[in-house]
Design a protein around this motif. Structure first.
Motif, PDB file in Angstrom:
ATOM      1  N   GLN A 207       3.372  19.823  34.277  1.00 23.01           N
ATOM      2  CA  GLN A 207       2.926  19.387  35.606  1.00 23.01           C
ATOM      3  C   GLN A 207       2.364  17.972  35.555  1.00 23.01           C
ATOM      4  O   GLN A 207       2.599  17.157  36.452  1.00 23.01           O
ATOM      5  CB  GLN A 207       1.885  20.365  36.146  1.00 23.01           C
ATOM      6  CG  GLN A 207       2.460  21.738  36.484  1.00 23.01           C
ATOM      7  CD  GLN A 207       1.375  22.762  36.783  1.00 23.01           C
ATOM      8  OE1 GLN A 207       0.200  22.416  36.969  1.00 23.01           O
ATOM      9  NE2 GLN A 207       1.749  24.041  36.808  1.00 23.01           N
ATOM     10  N   VAL A 210       5.294  15.525  35.307  1.00 24.80           N
ATOM     11  CA  VAL A 210       5.981  15.356  36.593  1.00 24.80           C
ATOM     12  C   VAL A 210       5.196  14.402  37.487  1.00 24.80           C
ATOM     13  O   VAL A 210       5.754  13.501  38.127  1.00 24.80           O
ATOM     14  CB  VAL A 210       6.171  16.724  37.275  1.00 24.80           C
ATOM     15  CG1 VAL A 210       6.687  16.536  38.702  1.00 24.80           C
ATOM     16  CG2 VAL A 210       7.128  17.599  36.468  1.00 24.80           C
ATOM     17  N   ARG A 211       3.884  14.582  37.511  1.00 22.99           N
ATOM     18  CA  ARG A 211       3.024  13.699  38.312  1.00 22.99           C
ATOM     19  C   ARG A 211       3.102  12.260  37.809  1.00 22.99           C
ATOM     20  O   ARG A 211       3.257  11.310  38.597  1.00 22.99           O
ATOM     21  CB  ARG A 211       1.591  14.214  38.239  1.00 22.99           C
ATOM     22  CG  ARG A 211       0.540  13.270  38.796  1.00 22.99           C
ATOM     23  CD  ARG A 211      -0.850  13.746  38.424  1.00 22.99           C
ATOM     24  NE  ARG A 211      -1.833  12.683  38.493  1.00 22.99           N
ATOM     25  CZ  ARG A 211      -3.023  12.709  37.881  1.00 22.99           C
ATOM     26  NH1 ARG A 211      -3.364  13.762  37.159  1.00 22.99           N
ATOM     27  NH2 ARG A 211      -3.858  11.696  37.993  1.00 22.99           N
ATOM     28  N   SER A 213       5.446  10.792  36.017  1.00 19.51           N
ATOM     29  CA  SER A 213       6.773  10.221  36.218  1.00 19.51           C
ATOM     30  C   SER A 213       6.927   9.640  37.612  1.00 19.51           C
ATOM     31  O   SER A 213       7.583   8.607  37.797  1.00 19.51           O
ATOM     32  CB  SER A 213       7.841  11.286  35.969  1.00 19.51           C
ATOM     33  OG  SER A 213       9.124  10.777  36.182  1.00 19.51           O
ATOM     34  N   LEU A 254      10.800  20.218  31.494  1.00 14.79           N
ATOM     35  CA  LEU A 254      10.683  19.123  32.456  1.00 14.79           C
ATOM     36  C   LEU A 254      11.782  19.159  33.511  1.00 14.79           C
ATOM     37  O   LEU A 254      11.528  18.950  34.704  1.00 14.79           O
ATOM     38  CB  LEU A 254      10.712  17.781  31.720  1.00 14.79           C
ATOM     39  CG  LEU A 254       9.479  17.433  30.884  1.00 14.79           C
ATOM     40  CD1 LEU A 254       9.769  16.264  29.955  1.00 14.79           C
ATOM     41  CD2 LEU A 254       8.284  17.125  31.778  1.00 14.79           C
ATOM     42  N   THR A 255      12.994  19.424  33.084  1.00 16.92           N
ATOM     43  CA  THR A 255      14.088  19.494  34.058  1.00 16.92           C
ATOM     44  C   THR A 255      13.955  20.736  34.931  1.00 16.92           C
ATOM     45  O   THR A 255      14.293  20.699  36.121  1.00 16.92           O
ATOM     46  CB  THR A 255      15.455  19.478  33.351  1.00 16.92           C
ATOM     47  OG1 THR A 255      15.495  20.506  32.346  1.00 16.92           O
ATOM     48  CG2 THR A 255      15.706  18.134  32.683  1.00 16.92           C
ATOM     49  N   ALA A 257      11.228  21.807  35.943  1.00 14.35           N
ATOM     50  CA  ALA A 257      10.163  21.469  36.892  1.00 14.35           C
ATOM     51  C   ALA A 257      10.624  20.453  37.933  1.00 14.35           C
ATOM     52  O   ALA A 257       9.828  20.054  38.794  1.00 14.35           O
ATOM     53  CB  ALA A 257       8.951  20.933  36.147  1.00 14.35           C
ATOM     54  N   LEU A 259      12.435  17.325  37.247  1.00 14.71           N
ATOM     55  CA  LEU A 259      12.787  15.963  36.829  1.00 14.71           C
ATOM     56  C   LEU A 259      14.250  15.893  36.431  1.00 14.71           C
ATOM     57  O   LEU A 259      14.829  16.863  35.925  1.00 14.71           O
ATOM     58  CB  LEU A 259      11.924  15.526  35.644  1.00 14.71           C
ATOM     59  CG  LEU A 259      10.435  15.280  35.881  1.00 14.71           C
ATOM     60  CD1 LEU A 259       9.789  14.740  34.610  1.00 14.71           C
ATOM     61  CD2 LEU A 259      10.215  14.311  37.040  1.00 14.71           C
ATOM     62  N   ALA A 264      13.028  12.897  32.549  1.00 17.55           N
ATOM     63  CA  ALA A 264      12.395  13.779  31.563  1.00 17.55           C
ATOM     64  C   ALA A 264      12.370  13.112  30.199  1.00 17.55           C
ATOM     65  O   ALA A 264      11.344  13.115  29.505  1.00 17.55           O
ATOM     66  CB  ALA A 264      13.136  15.107  31.509  1.00 17.55           C
ATOM     67  N   GLN A 267       9.738  10.527  29.501  1.00 18.83           N
ATOM     68  CA  GLN A 267       8.366  11.009  29.342  1.00 18.83           C
ATOM     69  C   GLN A 267       8.015  11.310  27.885  1.00 18.83           C
ATOM     70  O   GLN A 267       6.874  11.631  27.565  1.00 18.83           O
ATOM     71  CB  GLN A 267       8.156  12.271  30.180  1.00 18.83           C
ATOM     72  CG  GLN A 267       7.982  12.022  31.665  1.00 18.83           C
ATOM     73  CD  GLN A 267       6.730  11.213  31.934  1.00 18.83           C
ATOM     74  OE1 GLN A 267       5.620  11.640  31.638  1.00 18.83           O
ATOM     75  NE2 GLN A 267       6.911  10.018  32.485  1.00 18.83           N
TER      76      GLN A 267
END
Length: 614
Positions: A207, A210-211, A213, A254-255, A257, A259, A264, A267
């Motif tokens: 999380q 994601v924020r 990025s 990540l993907t 979630a 992205l 991803a 990151q």
């Protein structure tokens, strides 16, 4: 004016016949025959008799030729990124000089940070939380730091969310635009799980990524840290395979979630150990980029290179004769730079003892300065590229690592492989093999198992806060020898083994030196008899030495002539344990020391015979 006659073009070595590989092989065979290393009637490639194997079972030949050429490595900055992650490499800027700080006192940490930045360090690696600096002190420590120019990488363990918020608040207070925020928030729940054996907050890390990025395009959130596997005794291919498995686990999360694969991948930063084995380190970093490039190729993001952070190996660092660590870290730093690491951290030479002092920090950063500014190591992109050896080793290592990665994936992924014990078992197998070689000094440790200094005065350092533990073990190559040194040093009087030297100095110097070196590796003093001509002279010197263990040293010819009488005389003088330096069978002798013997077992048994550690 007449012209000088035109000179013929000089062709170097034109007058010599072209040498052939077979000719060289025959020369090698001749040398091995003379030394007795080639069996009678051997008709194979003699050069293979001096080939070696790595802990990944990769055969390293003594000579590489065009016949050993590996597949083309491509070009810098282009997939599969073997030669460099950027087209310009590090030629224009050098690699990022990243210094680690873990001092728990904010004032001390702040002073060290500023000193480092004033003297060539270009980014900071801050250990915060229980294992380092208090998270609440970040604002003060970074108060005078231009963190938009010197990015910060955090290592906060389980407290990564709190640490991330604190660091982002520092950026906000300094009015740094979101587009200029760099560094890495350092979340690594999978690596922490490996270190602690406990579940970690993967969802929280994802999380956060994601924020980040969406808000901070230059800031990374996650580290795929291979050091927990390296520090558990893993081989190069295991370190690589497990790092790729970590990266894949993060990529999937990540993907899932939301992205894209590209976002991803951006990151992630990968952290690897750089060792004094320079060629293996160079090949490992090149192979790592190739492996991750392959993952992203099949995932649909082939143009995103792997971001690498190389750290000089904590496993190779010694507490005894720690100044030799300066040489080890120089080699490791050189290899990291040649191998194309984006960022390099040189651990101070006293890292295994405790928190570094100012001198140790200065030497660590100056190591990088010399390699960058004076040696111009970054002046050529991938200078090892094209070497038959390095290219072949890179290719072999990539294949071995990919096979291990597939083993982990076949077990259900890294989390499942950690929970089942598969990872720990595989790493333990490698460590057992390495430990056997360390015990037999096939893997020598300068200043520890070889050429120890019993009179050294070790630096005293404040102990560093304990890091995460409870999961995979953390080993050091010198650990077993240093335990014996500590045991010997703790005695009221230093343990002794008397060297019963036979004949003149020239006759016993070779084996006497070998024996002294061996016993001193366990903290045992080695008085000797000097030049002797009779058993009584040896026994008299032994009686005056104040010990009960002796080691006979001389030539084979003298052994045949004098060992029986010498052993008898030593027994009469009070010897409870008698060893012989060399191989053979002699009546009344309790054991033998020789090249390839288990030195650690010899040392433990000897200390026990002396009443130490019994």
């Amino acid at each position: 004016m007449s012209q000088a006659p035109e000179q013929e073009e000089l062709v170097l070595a034109a007058q010599f016949p072209t040498p052939q590989l077979a000719q060289w092989q025959e020369l090698v065979a001749g040398v091995l025959r003379k030394s007795g290393r080639l069996p009678v009637g051997f008709d194979g490639d003699a050069a293979e008799k001096i080939a070696t194997k790595t802990y990944d079972d990769i055969l390293v030949h003594p000579l590489y030729t065009r016949q050993d050429a590996a597949p083309a490595a491509g070009m810098p900055g282009l997939p599969p990124f073997v030669r460099a992650s950027r087209p310009e490499g590090a030629v224009t800027t050098g690699w990022d000089v990243r210094q680690r700080h873990a001092h728990p006192d904010p004032a001390t940490a702040k002073k060290s940070v500023l000193t480092d930045l004033e003297h060539g360090v270009t980014s900071l690696w801050l250990v915060v939380g229980d294992a380092g600096l208090p998270i609440g002190a970040l604002e003060d420590v970074l108060d005078e730091v231009y963190i938009d120019l010197a990015p910060v990488v955090l290592d906060a363990g389980a407290g990564f969310l709190e640490a991330a918020d604190a660091l982002l608040e520092v950026h906000s207070d300094k009015a740094i635009p979101a587009s200029e925020v760099g560094g890495n928030l350092g979340a690594d729940p999978i690596g922490l799980r490996a270190r602690t054996g406990a579940d970690q907050d993967l969802d929280g890390a994802i999380q956060l990524a994601v924020r980040v990025s969406g808000e901070f395009p230059r800031l990374r959130t996650l580290v795929a840290d291979a050091l927990p596997f390296h520090q558990a005794g893993g081989s190069d291919s295991q370190e690589l395979g497990l790092s790729i498995a970590t990266g894949v686990a993060y990529l999937r999360a990540l993907t899932a979630a939301g992205l894209s694969v590209e976002k991803a991948a951006e990151q992630l930063e990968f952290r690897y150990a750089a060792t004094a084995d320079q060629f293996s380190t160079i090949a490992k970093l090149r192979a790592a980029r190739r492996l991750w490039g392959r993952v992203l190729e099949v995932s649909g993001a082939p143009t995103v290179p792997q971001r690498q952070h190389a750290v000089t190996s904590p496993v190779m660092m010694t507490r005894r004769d720690p100044w030799v660590n300066m040489l080890r870290t120089t080699l490791a730093c050189f290899a990291a730079g040649v191998g194309g690491a984006d960022s390099v951290t040189v651990l101070p030479f006293d890292d295994a003892i405790g928190l570094p002092d100012n001198f140790a920090r200065r030497i660590a950063r100056n190591t990088q300065a010399v390699l960058l500014e004076e040696s111009k190591v970054a002046g050529v992109i991938d200078p090892a590229g094209g070497s038959y050896y390095v290219e072949r080793l890179t290719d072999d290592l990539a294949h071995a690592a990919w096979a291990f990665f597939q083993t982990i994936e076949g077990a259900g992924g890294l989390a499942a492989a950690l929970d089942s014990g598969l990872v720990e078992d595989k790493l333990a197998e490698t460590w057992q093999r390495r430990s056997r070689n360390i015990a037999r000094r096939k893997d020598p440790l300068t200043g520890v198992s070889e050429f120890p200094n019993l009179t050294e005065k070790l630096p005293i350092r404040e102990q560093a806060p304990a890091g995460p533990s409870g999961g995979l073990p953390q080993v050091r190559l010198a650990g077993a020898y240093e335990e014996l040194r500590d045991l010997a040093d703790a005695q009221p009087q230093r343990p002794k083994v008397f060297l019963a030297t036979l004949g003149p100095v020239a006759a016993h110097t070779a084996r006497g030196t070998f024996a002294a070196n061996l016993f001193q590796a366990g903290g045992i003093e080695t008085p000797n008899a000097g030049a002797t001509s009779t058993a009584d002279e040896v026994a008299e010197a032994f009686a005056a030495s104040g010990t009960q263990v002796a080691c006979v040293c001389g030539t084979d010819a003298l052994y045949a002539e004098r060992v029986p009488d010498t052993v008898e005389a030593l027994r009469t003088a009070g010897a409870k344990k008698i060893l012989v330096a060399g191989k053979g069978e002699y009546e009344g002798v309790d054991g033998y020391i020789h090249i390839g013997c288990d030195v650690l077992t010899v040392l433990r048994d000897t200390l026990k015979a002396l009443g130490v550690g019994a």
